[in-house]
Write an enzyme that holds these catalytic residues in place. Structure first.
Site, mmCIF file in Angstrom:
data_model
loop_
_atom_site.group_PDB
_atom_site.id
_atom_site.type_symbol
_atom_site.label_atom_id
_atom_site.label_comp_id
_atom_site.label_asym_id
_atom_site.label_seq_id
_atom_site.Cartn_x
_atom_site.Cartn_y
_atom_site.Cartn_z
ATOM 1 N N GLU A 133 -9.724 -6.334 -3.779
ATOM 2 C CA GLU A 133 -9.421 -5.385 -2.988
ATOM 3 C C GLU A 133 -9.453 -3.984 -3.297
ATOM 4 O O GLU A 133 -10.414 -3.938 -4.302
ATOM 5 C CB GLU A 133 -7.794 -5.667 -2.788
ATOM 6 C CG GLU A 133 -7.005 -5.275 -4.115
ATOM 7 C CD GLU A 133 -5.577 -4.925 -3.642
ATOM 8 O OE1 GLU A 133 -5.481 -3.801 -3.282
ATOM 9 O OE2 GLU A 133 -4.833 -5.712 -3.807
ATOM 10 N N SER A 178 0.780 -1.211 -0.042
ATOM 11 C CA SER A 178 -0.013 -0.164 -0.237
ATOM 12 C C SER A 178 0.828 1.312 -0.003
ATOM 13 O O SER A 178 1.573 1.349 -1.140
ATOM 14 C CB SER A 178 -0.917 -0.044 1.183
ATOM 15 O OG SER A 178 -2.036 0.967 1.164
ATOM 16 N N HIS A 180 -7.070 -6.196 0.434
ATOM 17 C CA HIS A 180 -5.759 -5.471 0.219
ATOM 18 C C HIS A 180 -4.526 -6.131 1.524
ATOM 19 O O HIS A 180 -3.330 -5.754 0.758
ATOM 20 C CB HIS A 180 -6.339 -4.030 1.193
ATOM 21 C CG HIS A 180 -5.294 -2.986 0.575
ATOM 22 N ND1 HIS A 180 -4.736 -2.672 -0.364
ATOM 23 C CD2 HIS A 180 -4.582 -2.094 1.601
ATOM 24 C CE1 HIS A 180 -4.005 -1.559 -0.252
ATOM 25 N NE2 HIS A 180 -3.909 -1.135 0.997
#
EC number: 3.4.11.5
Length: 301
Positions: free
Chosen positions: A246, A109, A273
């Site tokens: 996700e 991320s 995610h």
């Protein structure tokens, strides 16, 4: 290299929590997400990669739970440290202080954004880059995340969320219940108890400054995130790994795989995610295959 936990003192005087797991000649430095998250989903990577002889180095970025937490209410401190440039150069300082070179960098991320920036600025130190659940711009993310919300929630719930967002009512209980539903479907699908805590470990000043209140709105500095015109300059072997269910748009990942010169895209079924937790066997199979191929000089995109 010393195993376990080491507290690094940065040149700026702050301290970072670091931890090394595993033994071998291959080094993997892991960057957590958030921003303002922590290292915890990397904790088993040394064990998972032990048969490859990988040392996994993880750390909590400045402001995160296990490292020093500056007083970001001071405008001067916030202006100095809550920046892309600070966190990027922090990665390089950690690398130097750990004494590693020609290593793999993995970022999840927000950590994936830092991985892209590091590969662009400091790519000479890398054997390979692993970008886990991060795209190269926020605009396509926002389009996708709105689609996700509309698919996951009834229209009345979406309308309610937008109403509270317009008012800035981030603490509204019903709003946060809808956020929890979305998180369970697209962020932490497995809802693992192993990394749960009695209190929140999120560094909210950091998260709020870059992201906002939650994963489904972007009101902070990440709203300007866009390196689409730069990623063609990432020249190291690159693994793009995404969950199939996700928050990040797979269409963007597919485009990135075509633009980055030496990139491979893999996806994890039933993964959100945090697909390294949601479907660990598939995630680690992809990661180990990538490292083995690069080590053998057999990586082809």
């Amino acid at each position: 290299m010393k195993q376990g936990t080491t507290i690094l003192t940065l040149d700026n005087g702050y301290h970072l929590w670091t931890n090394t797991q595993g033994e071998g000649d291959i080094h993997l430095l892991a960057l957590h997400g958030g921003p303002g998250g922590n290292h915890e989903y990397w904790e088993n990577f040394g064990e998972q990669l032990a048969d490859l002889g990988v040392q996994v180095h993880m750390y909590d970025q400045l402001g995160s739970f296990y490292s020093d937490q500056p007083d970001y209410s001071d405008p001067e401190i916030a202006a100095k440290y809550l920046t892309y440039d600070y966190y990027l150069d922090e990665v390089e300082e950690v690398r130097q202080k750990l004494g590693i070179d020609k290593f793999y960098l993995i970022g999840q991320s927000w950590g994936g954004a830092l991985t892209m920036l590091y590969a662009l600025k400091y790519g000479q130190h890398l054997k390979g880059a692993i970008i886990s659940s991060m795209v190269d711009n926020i605009d396509e993310y926002m389009v996708h995340i709105n689609q996700v919300r509309e698919e996951a929630l009834p229209p009345s719930a979406v309308a309610y969320m937008k109403e509270q967002e317009a008012k800035g009512n981030w603490d509204d209980p019903q709003y946060q219940k809808y956020v929890d539903v979305l998180n369970a479907g697209y962020v932490d699908r497995k809802q693992p108890p192993a990394i749960s805590h009695l209190i929140s470990t999120m560094a909210t000043p950091v998260y709020n400054a870059f992201q906002g209140d939650n994963e489904f709105v972007v009101t902070g500095k990440l709203k300007d995130w866009d390196v689409r015109d730069q990623i063609h300059n990432i020249t190291v072997p690159t693994l793009l790994t995404f969950g199939e269910h996700e928050t990040m748009p797979l269409k963007s990942a597919q485009r990135m795989a075509e633009v980055i010169p030496h990139a491979r895209l893999v996806t994890t079924p039933d993964g959100g995610h945090h697909h390294m937790i949601d479907n660990a066997p598939v995630y680690f199979d992809h990661l180990k295959t990538f490292i083995k191929d690069v080590e053998k000089g057999q990586f082809n995109d």
